[in-house]
Write a protein that holds these residues in place. Structure first.
Motif, PDB file in Angstrom:
ATOM      1  N   PRO B 134      14.705 -37.815  14.059  1.00  0.00           N
ATOM      2  CA  PRO B 134      15.626 -38.791  14.663  1.00  0.00           C
ATOM      3  C   PRO B 134      14.914 -39.794  15.570  1.00  0.00           C
ATOM      4  N   ILE B 135      13.940 -39.319  16.348  1.00  0.00           N
ATOM      5  CA  ILE B 135      13.236 -40.235  17.253  1.00  0.00           C
ATOM      6  C   ILE B 135      12.324 -41.151  16.438  1.00  0.00           C
ATOM      7  N   ALA B 136      11.631 -40.597  15.447  1.00  0.00           N
ATOM      8  CA  ALA B 136      10.757 -41.409  14.593  1.00  0.00           C
ATOM      9  C   ALA B 136      11.558 -42.524  13.927  1.00  0.00           C
ATOM     10  N   VAL B 137      12.763 -42.180  13.450  1.00  0.00           N
ATOM     11  CA  VAL B 137      13.598 -43.181  12.779  1.00  0.00           C
ATOM     12  C   VAL B 137      14.008 -44.284  13.753  1.00  0.00           C
ATOM     13  N   SER B 138      14.376 -43.919  14.992  1.00  0.00           N
ATOM     14  CA  SER B 138      14.784 -44.984  15.918  1.00  0.00           C
ATOM     15  C   SER B 138      13.603 -45.879  16.277  1.00  0.00           C
ATOM     16  N   ILE B 139      12.386 -45.309  16.327  1.00  0.00           N
ATOM     17  CA  ILE B 139      11.210 -46.141  16.605  1.00  0.00           C
ATOM     18  C   ILE B 139      10.980 -47.116  15.443  1.00  0.00           C
ATOM     19  N   THR B 140      11.062 -46.594  14.204  1.00  0.00           N
ATOM     20  CA  THR B 140      10.849 -47.455  13.031  1.00  0.00           C
ATOM     21  C   THR B 140      11.893 -48.570  12.967  1.00  0.00           C
ATOM     22  N   GLU B 141      13.166 -48.221  13.275  1.00  0.00           N
ATOM     23  CA  GLU B 141      14.218 -49.246  13.271  1.00  0.00           C
ATOM     24  C   GLU B 141      13.880 -50.362  14.250  1.00  0.00           C
ATOM     25  N   ARG B 142      13.419 -49.965  15.438  1.00  0.00           N
ATOM     26  CA  ARG B 142      13.099 -50.955  16.467  1.00  0.00           C
ATOM     27  C   ARG B 142      11.918 -51.835  16.043  1.00  0.00           C
ATOM     28  N   LEU B 143      10.931 -51.235  15.341  1.00  0.00           N
ATOM     29  CA  LEU B 143       9.751 -51.991  14.921  1.00  0.00           C
ATOM     30  C   LEU B 143      10.012 -52.746  13.614  1.00  0.00           C
ATOM     31  N   ASP B 144      11.244 -52.598  13.074  1.00  0.00           N
ATOM     32  CA  ASP B 144      11.610 -53.270  11.833  1.00  0.00           C
ATOM     33  C   ASP B 144      10.775 -52.765  10.653  1.00  0.00           C
ATOM     34  N   GLY B 145      10.557 -51.462  10.606  1.00  0.00           N
ATOM     35  CA  GLY B 145       9.836 -50.853   9.496  1.00  0.00           C
ATOM     36  C   GLY B 145      10.796 -50.375   8.420  1.00  0.00           C
ATOM     37  N   VAL B 146      10.303 -49.531   7.510  1.00  0.00           N
ATOM     38  CA  VAL B 146      11.121 -49.021   6.413  1.00  0.00           C
ATOM     39  C   VAL B 146      11.488 -47.564   6.717  1.00  0.00           C
ATOM     40  N   VAL B 147      12.761 -47.339   7.094  1.00  0.00           N
ATOM     41  CA  VAL B 147      13.187 -46.015   7.565  1.00  0.00           C
ATOM     42  C   VAL B 147      12.881 -44.870   6.589  1.00  0.00           C
ATOM     43  N   PRO B 148      13.220 -44.980   5.283  1.00  0.00           N
ATOM     44  CA  PRO B 148      12.948 -43.842   4.393  1.00  0.00           C
ATOM     45  C   PRO B 148      11.464 -43.470   4.314  1.00  0.00           C
ATOM     46  N   VAL B 149      10.572 -44.458   4.460  1.00  0.00           N
ATOM     47  CA  VAL B 149       9.142 -44.140   4.468  1.00  0.00           C
ATOM     48  C   VAL B 149       8.847 -43.226   5.651  1.00  0.00           C
ATOM     49  N   THR B 150       9.443 -43.555   6.805  1.00  0.00           N
ATOM     50  CA  THR B 150       9.260 -42.723   7.987  1.00  0.00           C
ATOM     51  C   THR B 150       9.775 -41.314   7.734  1.00  0.00           C
ATOM     52  N   VAL B 151      11.003 -41.214   7.180  1.00  0.00           N
ATOM     53  CA  VAL B 151      11.606 -39.894   6.965  1.00  0.00           C
ATOM     54  C   VAL B 151      10.690 -39.026   6.105  1.00  0.00           C
ATOM     55  N   VAL B 152      10.216 -39.587   4.981  1.00  0.00           N
ATOM     56  CA  VAL B 152       9.378 -38.794   4.077  1.00  0.00           C
ATOM     57  C   VAL B 152       8.043 -38.446   4.747  1.00  0.00           C
ATOM     58  N   ALA B 153       7.430 -39.414   5.449  1.00  0.00           N
ATOM     59  CA  ALA B 153       6.148 -39.139   6.106  1.00  0.00           C
ATOM     60  C   ALA B 153       6.308 -38.063   7.186  1.00  0.00           C
ATOM     61  N   VAL B 154       7.431 -38.101   7.903  1.00  0.00           N
ATOM     62  CA  VAL B 154       7.675 -37.098   8.950  1.00  0.00           C
ATOM     63  C   VAL B 154       7.767 -35.706   8.329  1.00  0.00           C
ATOM     64  N   ILE B 155       8.486 -35.596   7.212  1.00  0.00           N
ATOM     65  CA  ILE B 155       8.645 -34.277   6.580  1.00  0.00           C
ATOM     66  C   ILE B 155       7.305 -33.785   6.041  1.00  0.00           C
ATOM     67  N   ILE B 156       6.546 -34.682   5.383  1.00  0.00           N
ATOM     68  CA  ILE B 156       5.248 -34.272   4.836  1.00  0.00           C
ATOM     69  C   ILE B 156       4.338 -33.800   5.979  1.00  0.00           C
ATOM     70  N   THR B 157       4.313 -34.573   7.071  1.00  0.00           N
ATOM     71  CA  THR B 157       3.483 -34.206   8.217  1.00  0.00           C
ATOM     72  C   THR B 157       3.889 -32.852   8.785  1.00  0.00           C
ATOM     73  N   GLY B 158       5.202 -32.667   8.956  1.00  0.00           N
ATOM     74  CA  GLY B 158       5.691 -31.412   9.514  1.00  0.00           C
ATOM     75  C   GLY B 158       5.321 -30.231   8.633  1.00  0.00           C
ATOM     76  N   THR B 159       5.497 -30.417   7.320  1.00  0.00           N
ATOM     77  CA  THR B 159       5.192 -29.343   6.380  1.00  0.00           C
ATOM     78  C   THR B 159       3.704 -29.008   6.411  1.00  0.00           C
ATOM     79  N   LEU B 160       2.867 -30.060   6.411  1.00  0.00           N
ATOM     80  CA  LEU B 160       1.413 -29.860   6.489  1.00  0.00           C
ATOM     81  C   LEU B 160       1.045 -29.072   7.738  1.00  0.00           C
ATOM     82  N   GLY B 161       1.552 -29.541   8.881  1.00  0.00           N
ATOM     83  CA  GLY B 161       1.226 -28.901  10.153  1.00  0.00           C
ATOM     84  C   GLY B 161       1.632 -27.442  10.150  1.00  0.00           C
ATOM     85  N   SER B 162       2.819 -27.190   9.575  1.00  0.00           N
ATOM     86  CA  SER B 162       3.329 -25.832   9.551  1.00  0.00           C
ATOM     87  C   SER B 162       2.462 -24.923   8.680  1.00  0.00           C
TER      88      SER B 162
END
Lengths: 119, 226
Positions: B134-162
């Motif tokens: 949720p926080i990553a998405v609000s940052i991307t929205e503010r920076l005018d990025g592509v939200v779904p890219v953030t969502v997928v990257a966040v999940i991949i990162t989390g899974t990797l870390g785990s």
């Protein structure tokens, strides 16, 4: 009625944070304002955990589900991503290792410095 | 006939069914790689493409689910508040660790995006990928990025870390549970935290704290961008 009240409290809090976002002179995400606001309410005792327990458990334990639509909209951006899949994955792996290492080391140094300072 | 897909009931029930299937698959195989959210996204996207259902129709229901994101983010405050004693006792290492970790994450992502010459919009969408969705998405929205890219990257990162957390702990010779928990939370947010809880109670609590603190720190740093 208990759950409706809890939903009311949390939705009102989210709306108030939208109002605050609109009033702030710089742009700060409303959802994070809501988080800080709720934390302050709990800290000052304006709200008790009991006031929002069930609703917050529901939201926190289903957090991942709420992101399904946001993730699905990736289908509108498939061509944008097609060329950069490999660098994207590489960035995810490398930055994860770096973030872990830097966090661990900075915590270690801080803890060591605190021990020395206490002595 | 195509109207029936524009009913919010379609999008919502499809999302729930897909996520439920994702959880079933994860329970069956017990592999972190099989993240239920990732499975649900692939399933829903596949079904929409296969039956040629427009995204806009699905999103009639999707929007309603999206509405829960802000309240869910606000509730992260509850998980910090329930660990307030731990936070008070260790505020300095927690603050220093989360600040350095968030900076290292954003810095390394920025540098590598430049290195690979990635699209500006994609780069901005990756910047916040180590913090909770949720926080990553609000940052991307503010920076005018592509939200779904953030969502997928966040999940991949989390899974990797785990998946990699136990190996990281050995590799970087981490002995202190406080250190391990903060590092796991800082690099892989909530997905990593579920692993940290398995490793130990202090690790889990610290990892949970790091989610919120790193999130706020990353938002603050992102204010200086653009």
């Amino acid at each position: 009625m208990k759950i409706i009240k809890q939903v009311g409290i949390i939705f009102l809090l989210c709306w108030v944070s939208l109002v605050i976002e609109a009033l702030l002179p710089f742009s700060f995400p409303a959802s994070v304002i809501g988080m800080i606001l709720l934390f302050l309410c709990l800290l000052t005792g304006v709200l008790k955990i009991g006031h929002i327990q069930e609703k917050s458990d529901f939201l926190l334990s289903n957090m991942a589900f709420f992101f399904v639509p946001a993730g699905v909209s990736i289908m509108n951006y498939l061509d944008l991503l097609a060329d950069s899949v490999v660098p994207l994955l590489l960035i995810c792996v490398v930055s994860t290792v770096i973030t872990f290492a830097v966090t661990a080391w900075s915590v270690r140094l801080t803890a060591a410095a605190m021990r020395r300072w206490k002595r | 006939m195509s109207d029936v897909f524009s009913s919010p009931f379609f999008g919502i029930s499809l999302s729930i069914l897909a996520f439920w299937a994702g959880e079933k698959v994860q329970k069956r195989f017990r592999l972190t790689v099989l993240n239920p959210l990732l499975i649900a996204i692939v399933l829903v996207t596949g079904i929409l493409l296969l039956f040629d259902i427009p995204y806009e129709a699905y999103n009639e229901g999707g929007q309603i689910i999206n509405m829960f994101l802000a309240p869910a983010t606000a509730c992260l405050a509850v998980s910090i508040y329930t660990r307030i004693r731990l936070l008070k006792e260790n505020w300095l290492p927690i603050l220093v660790g989360c600040t350095c970790g968030s900076l290292a994450s954003m810095g390394s992502i920025f540098f590598m995006c430049r290195l690979f010459g990635l699209d500006e919009k994609v780069s901005l969408s990756l910047l916040s990928k180590s913090v909770t969705t949720p926080i990553a998405v609000s940052i991307t929205e503010r920076l005018d990025g592509v939200v779904p890219v953030t969502v997928v990257a966040v999940i991949i990162t989390g899974t990797l870390g785990s998946i990699l957390a136990p190996a990281f702990i050995r590799l970087f010779r981490v002995r202190d549970p406080l250190e391990a928990g903060l590092a796991i939370g800082a690099c892989s947010h909530a997905v990593g935290t579920s692993k940290a809880i398995e490793i130990g109670e202090t690790e889990g609590a610290m990892s949970g704290l790091a989610i919120g603190i790193c999130g706020i720190v990353t938002v603050l740093f992102s204010l200086f961008i653009s």
